[in-house]
Design a protein around this motif. Structure first.
Motif, PDB file in Angstrom:
ATOM      1  N   ILE A   1     -11.079  26.148  -0.714  1.00 51.50           N
ATOM      2  CA  ILE A   1     -11.929  27.248  -0.473  1.00 51.50           C
ATOM      3  C   ILE A   1     -11.895  27.385   1.153  1.00 51.50           C
ATOM      4  CG2 ILE A   1     -13.899  28.450  -0.343  1.00 51.50           C
ATOM      5  CD1 ILE A   1     -14.489  27.836  -3.323  1.00 51.50           C
ATOM      6  N   LEU A   2     -11.231  28.347   1.702  1.00 50.87           N
ATOM      7  CA  LEU A   2     -11.456  28.246   3.535  1.00 50.87           C
ATOM      8  C   LEU A   2     -12.290  29.545   3.647  1.00 50.87           C
ATOM      9  CD1 LEU A   2     -10.169  27.937   6.089  1.00 50.87           C
ATOM     10  CD2 LEU A   2      -8.260  29.400   5.736  1.00 50.87           C
ATOM     11  N   HIS A   3     -13.339  28.999   4.404  1.00 48.40           N
ATOM     12  CA  HIS A   3     -14.336  30.017   5.089  1.00 48.40           C
ATOM     13  C   HIS A   3     -13.968  29.985   6.616  1.00 48.40           C
ATOM     14  CE1 HIS A   3     -17.028  29.251   1.684  1.00 48.40           C
ATOM     15  NE2 HIS A   3     -17.052  30.453   1.642  1.00 48.40           N
ATOM     16  N   ILE A   4     -13.443  31.212   6.857  1.00 47.71           N
ATOM     17  CA  ILE A   4     -13.131  31.558   8.360  1.00 47.71           C
ATOM     18  C   ILE A   4     -14.547  31.928   9.135  1.00 47.71           C
ATOM     19  CG2 ILE A   4     -10.954  32.540   7.680  1.00 47.71           C
ATOM     20  CD1 ILE A   4     -11.951  35.417   8.354  1.00 47.71           C
ATOM     21  N   PRO A   5     -14.418  31.781  10.504  1.00 52.05           N
ATOM     22  CA  PRO A   5     -15.588  31.674  11.140  1.00 52.05           C
ATOM     23  C   PRO A   5     -16.189  33.075  11.316  1.00 52.05           C
ATOM     24  CG  PRO A   5     -13.690  31.407  12.592  1.00 52.05           C
ATOM     25  CD  PRO A   5     -13.327  31.439  11.321  1.00 52.05           C
ATOM     26  N   ASN A   6     -17.701  33.077  11.355  1.00 55.24           N
ATOM     27  CA  ASN A   6     -18.411  34.048  11.530  1.00 55.24           C
ATOM     28  C   ASN A   6     -17.962  34.747  12.729  1.00 55.24           C
ATOM     29  OD1 ASN A   6     -20.873  35.703  12.966  1.00 55.24           O
ATOM     30  ND2 ASN A   6     -21.593  35.636  10.722  1.00 55.24           N
ATOM     31  N   VAL A   7     -17.916  36.306  12.925  1.00 55.56           N
ATOM     32  CA  VAL A   7     -17.106  37.006  14.072  1.00 55.56           C
ATOM     33  C   VAL A   7     -18.024  36.642  15.159  1.00 55.56           C
ATOM     34  CG1 VAL A   7     -16.357  38.947  12.807  1.00 55.56           C
ATOM     35  CG2 VAL A   7     -18.596  38.990  13.349  1.00 55.56           C
ATOM     36  N   ASN A   8     -19.384  36.277  15.324  1.00 59.74           N
ATOM     37  CA  ASN A   8     -20.111  36.093  16.303  1.00 59.74           C
ATOM     38  C   ASN A   8     -20.104  34.646  16.939  1.00 59.74           C
ATOM     39  OD1 ASN A   8     -21.514  38.784  16.721  1.00 59.74           O
ATOM     40  ND2 ASN A   8     -22.873  37.827  14.874  1.00 59.74           N
TER      41      ASN A   8
ATOM     42  N   THR B   1     -11.776  34.706  16.754  1.00 62.13           N
ATOM     43  CA  THR B   1     -11.030  35.716  17.708  1.00 62.13           C
ATOM     44  C   THR B   1     -11.441  37.137  17.554  1.00 62.13           C
ATOM     45  OG1 THR B   1      -9.689  36.555  15.735  1.00 62.13           O
ATOM     46  CG2 THR B   1      -8.873  34.542  16.933  1.00 62.13           C
ATOM     47  N   LYS B   2     -12.643  37.462  17.051  1.00 68.37           N
ATOM     48  CA  LYS B   2     -13.136  38.702  16.576  1.00 68.37           C
ATOM     49  C   LYS B   2     -12.467  39.991  16.073  1.00 68.37           C
ATOM     50  CE  LYS B   2     -16.003  37.028  19.681  1.00 68.37           C
ATOM     51  NZ  LYS B   2     -17.238  36.109  19.070  1.00 68.37           N
ATOM     52  N   ASP B   3     -11.237  39.345  15.261  1.00 68.29           N
ATOM     53  CA  ASP B   3     -10.335  39.965  14.419  1.00 68.29           C
ATOM     54  C   ASP B   3     -10.098  39.429  12.898  1.00 68.29           C
ATOM     55  OD1 ASP B   3      -8.401  41.621  13.147  1.00 68.29           O
ATOM     56  OD2 ASP B   3      -7.607  42.404  14.933  1.00 68.29           O
ATOM     57  N   LYS B   4     -11.086  39.461  12.066  1.00 68.52           N
ATOM     58  CA  LYS B   4     -11.159  38.686  10.915  1.00 68.52           C
ATOM     59  C   LYS B   4      -9.875  38.990  10.063  1.00 68.52           C
ATOM     60  CE  LYS B   4     -13.893  41.904   8.113  1.00 68.52           C
ATOM     61  NZ  LYS B   4     -15.161  42.036   7.471  1.00 68.52           N
ATOM     62  N   HIS B   5      -9.048  40.194  10.257  1.00 66.04           N
ATOM     63  CA  HIS B   5      -8.058  40.564   9.478  1.00 66.04           C
ATOM     64  C   HIS B   5      -6.806  40.081  10.028  1.00 66.04           C
ATOM     65  CE1 HIS B   5     -10.481  43.420   6.844  1.00 66.04           C
ATOM     66  NE2 HIS B   5     -10.799  43.925   8.104  1.00 66.04           N
ATOM     67  N   ARG B   6      -6.688  39.964  11.432  1.00 62.96           N
ATOM     68  CA  ARG B   6      -5.450  39.300  12.105  1.00 62.96           C
ATOM     69  C   ARG B   6      -5.419  37.569  11.465  1.00 62.96           C
ATOM     70  NH1 ARG B   6      -2.050  41.945  15.297  1.00 62.96           N
ATOM     71  NH2 ARG B   6      -2.733  43.906  15.968  1.00 62.96           N
ATOM     72  N   GLU B   7      -6.721  37.324  11.566  1.00 66.70           N
ATOM     73  CA  GLU B   7      -6.734  35.911  11.316  1.00 66.70           C
ATOM     74  C   GLU B   7      -6.173  35.279   9.921  1.00 66.70           C
ATOM     75  OE1 GLU B   7     -10.800  34.148  12.056  1.00 66.70           O
ATOM     76  OE2 GLU B   7     -11.136  35.337  13.802  1.00 66.70           O
TER      77      GLU B   7
ATOM     78  N   LEU C   1     -10.742  37.367   0.328  1.00 63.24           N
ATOM     79  CA  LEU C   1     -12.086  37.962   0.180  1.00 63.24           C
ATOM     80  C   LEU C   1     -12.633  38.659   1.344  1.00 63.24           C
ATOM     81  CD1 LEU C   1     -13.932  35.527  -2.438  1.00 63.24           C
ATOM     82  CD2 LEU C   1     -13.032  37.462  -2.945  1.00 63.24           C
ATOM     83  N   VAL C   2     -11.859  38.372   2.442  1.00 66.59           N
ATOM     84  CA  VAL C   2     -12.196  39.080   3.610  1.00 66.59           C
ATOM     85  C   VAL C   2     -11.798  40.497   3.784  1.00 66.59           C
ATOM     86  CG1 VAL C   2     -11.691  38.931   5.914  1.00 66.59           C
ATOM     87  CG2 VAL C   2     -12.022  36.692   4.653  1.00 66.59           C
ATOM     88  N   ASP C   3     -10.980  41.107   2.990  1.00 70.18           N
ATOM     89  CA  ASP C   3     -10.447  42.562   3.155  1.00 70.18           C
ATOM     90  C   ASP C   3     -11.765  43.256   2.886  1.00 70.18           C
ATOM     91  OD1 ASP C   3      -9.312  44.899   2.516  1.00 70.18           O
ATOM     92  OD2 ASP C   3      -7.487  44.045   2.066  1.00 70.18           O
ATOM     93  N   ASP C   4     -11.883  44.463   3.705  1.00 66.67           N
ATOM     94  CA  ASP C   4     -12.911  45.269   3.574  1.00 66.67           C
ATOM     95  C   ASP C   4     -12.983  46.452   2.733  1.00 66.67           C
ATOM     96  OD1 ASP C   4     -14.804  44.070   5.569  1.00 66.67           O
ATOM     97  OD2 ASP C   4     -13.358  44.861   7.253  1.00 66.67           O
ATOM     98  N   ASP C   5     -11.477  46.682   2.280  1.00 74.56           N
ATOM     99  CA  ASP C   5     -11.452  47.575   1.178  1.00 74.56           C
ATOM    100  C   ASP C   5     -12.095  47.379  -0.279  1.00 74.56           C
ATOM    101  OD1 ASP C   5     -10.355  49.275  -0.730  1.00 74.56           O
ATOM    102  OD2 ASP C   5      -8.472  49.612   0.108  1.00 74.56           O
ATOM    103  N   PRO C   6     -13.054  47.792  -0.528  1.00 73.20           N
ATOM    104  CA  PRO C   6     -13.825  47.588  -1.709  1.00 73.20           C
ATOM    105  C   PRO C   6     -13.263  47.486  -3.045  1.00 73.20           C
ATOM    106  CG  PRO C   6     -15.077  49.210  -0.355  1.00 73.20           C
ATOM    107  CD  PRO C   6     -13.538  49.119  -0.005  1.00 73.20           C
TER     108      PRO C   6
END
Length: 526
Positions: free
Chosen positions: A103-110, A115-121, A157-162
């Motif tokens: 399970i990989l938790h990428i960093p909070n955008v703050n 990188t401030k772009d979670k989808h590109r990450e 689980l990062v994708d914003d599309d519900p």
């Protein structure tokens, strides 16, 4: 009978709805209440139960080392902190093993690491793992072919599309796949897959970015510590941007973190100091339970009081704006650490020399902190946003002054200390524990990695003994007498008495042994 799971969500604070309902049940005295939790502490430092309500429960503690002992397969847990410079995406595959269920938790955008772009990450991570083969229409998992030919099944689980995210989430919860190890290989998440998420096959919880909440860290570790066939080992890795602090300071902070994690796994209460800021007015008076120093409460000054029982600092400030709405009050009481972390991790704030001056520059405290609060809490009106900003600055200044006092007047604090200072805030109650849980420090990238000693049944028993020894009140003579009886107990039973035994006499003998061990350790340390 009423059973309450995840009991640490209960609070003795009267504003806590779950706590209020539970209080009503206890007051009626008509129900048998079973309370279950994996960690008996709250990140906001509120008491879970009042002492009088807690006394009505019979405590049954099932610690992590007992859990490991009872498992069929899983026996050890490794923890590692890896520090890097540059972009985390370029270093990720040095700690992410595609052959492990992760399970990989990428960093909070703050956070500093984002990188401030979670989808590109996420796209970068998938590209680094292999060749994208499309999406599985049945589950919504991303299919990626590794160089060795194996196809990885990755749940995004990062994708914003519900619709997409709900499909993936539903596939992960499919009860028919619970015992299927090959159902999914890697889960990539941001705020999901933490508390209550059950994937027994997870071997590696990999988290990018510093987490200021000990509760969150323990919850994430818990995702990897489920027993499953053939899974004998699990690990937690935190990949963090290298702090601007000496290696020794970071080492000390990591060791404090490990002590706090170990204490939490042993169901020990780990609390942070809590700040209560109030405007200075002529109507203010001394509050019961607070110590205001040698001279006591002074009506003519802004006072600082400390309540040792609650671990609460009460600080008076002239002209302080108070929050009006319940949500703003909650933020000022519980979420200031998150606001401060976002502030000190901001690159502009760091470059402007946040900690170089005696006081934090007004431009930074008003403009930068104001923007962070507005972005983080857009639902608050301007007055409440200003109240949150003032409380955050007050908390930060107070901790900075406290740190200067601890370091001495002649010591300059380093510029980026979010990781080190954050650890000091939540690990204060474990600093006195004389335990070194660090195994070794290895080179990593252009920085280094700090690897913990393996947490096993035996090593956690040793930590439990050190913690328990701090609580024991015995004379040396009593301890020696109990230790002699413990030797006889071992001759008869083939084992030493246990500190967690339900037998009061056995536990007392174990306390004698622990007390003598502590005395010996303290004499060796001078």
């Amino acid at each position: 009978m009423t059973a309450v799971d995840e009991f640490h969500h209960v609070s003795a604070n009267p504003d806590n709805k779950l706590g209020a309902h539970l209080g009503t049940l206890i007051t009626r005295d008509k129900a048998h209440v079973v309370a279950m939790t994996g960690s008996y502490f709250r990140g906001d430092t509120e008491a879970v139960l009042s002492p009088e309500d807690e006394a009505r429960f019979e405590t049954v503690t099932y610690t992590y080392y007992e859990q490991l002992s009872g498992y069929t397969y899983l026996k050890t847990l490794d923890i590692g902190y890896f520090f890097y410079s540059g972009s985390y995406a370029d270093e990720l595959l040095k700690v992410l093993d595609p052959t492990e269920k992760t399970i990989l938790h990428i960093p909070n955008v703050n956070s500093r690491e984002s990188t401030k772009d979670k989808h590109r990450e996420v796209e970068h991570i998938i590209d680094a793992l292999g060749d994208w083969q499309g999406t599985d229409p049945a589950t919504g998992f991303q299919l990626v072919r590794r160089p060795d030919g194996k196809v990885l099944r990755i749940a995004d689980l990062v994708d914003d599309d519900p619709a997409k995210r709900d499909k993936v989430s539903a596939s992960l919860k499919d009860p028919s796949q619970k015992n299927n190890r090959d159902h999914v290989d890697i889960i990539v998440a941001l705020g999901m897959a933490k508390e209550g998420f059950d994937w027994i096959w997870c071997e590696h919880a990999l988290t990018v970015g510093y987490r200021s909440s000990l509760t969150e860290i323990v919850q994430i570790i818990g995702r990897a510590t489920r027993d499953a066939k053939g899974k004998t080992h699990a690990r937690f890795t935190n990949l963090i941007a290298e702090p601007d602090a000496s290696e020794e300071a970071v080492r000390e902070a990591v060791n404090d973190t490990l002590k706090a994690i170990a204490a939490s796994l042993l169901m020990e209460q780990v609390l942070t100091p809590k700040f209560e800021f109030k405007p200075k007015t002529p109507a203010n008076t001394a509050q019961d339970g607070f110590d205001y120093g040698e001279n006591g409460y002074d009506d003519s000054k802004c006072n600082v009081g400390f309540n040792e029982q609650k671990g609460t600092f009460q600080i008076e400030i002239k002209g302080l704006t108070q929050p009006k709405s319940p949500e703003a009050n909650r933020i000022c009481e519980n979420d200031l650490n998150e606001v401060i972390t976002a502030f000190v991790q901001d690159k502009t704030a760091i470059e402007r020399g946040l900690f170089d001056e005696e006081m934090v520059p007004e431009e930074l405290t008003q403009v930068k902190m104001g923007k962070i609060v507005r972005d983080k809490y857009p639902e608050l009106d301007e007055a409440d946003q200003e109240a949150v900003r003032q409380h955050a600055i007050a908390a930060m200044n107070f901790t900075q002054q406290a740190k200067k006092t601890l370091l001495g007047d002649g010591t300059d604090a380093p510029s980026n200390t979010a990781f080190v200072d954050g650890v000091r805030q939540f690990a204060m109650s474990v600093k006195e524990l004389d335990i070194d849980l660090i195994d070794r420090i290895n080179p990593f990238s252009e920085a280094y990695a700090i690897l913990a000693k393996t947490m096993s049944e035996e090593s956690l028993k040793e930590v439990a003994a050190v913690i328990e020894a701090k609580k024991i009140k015995l004379s040396p003579e009593e301890a020696r007498d109990l230790a002699k009886r413990a030797v006889k107990f071992k001759q008869e039973r083939g084992r030493l008495p246990s500190l967690t035994s339900t037998d009061a006499w056995e536990k007392r003998m174990a306390e004698g042994v622990a007390f003598l061990t502590r005395m010996k350790q303290e004499s060796m340390n001078g």
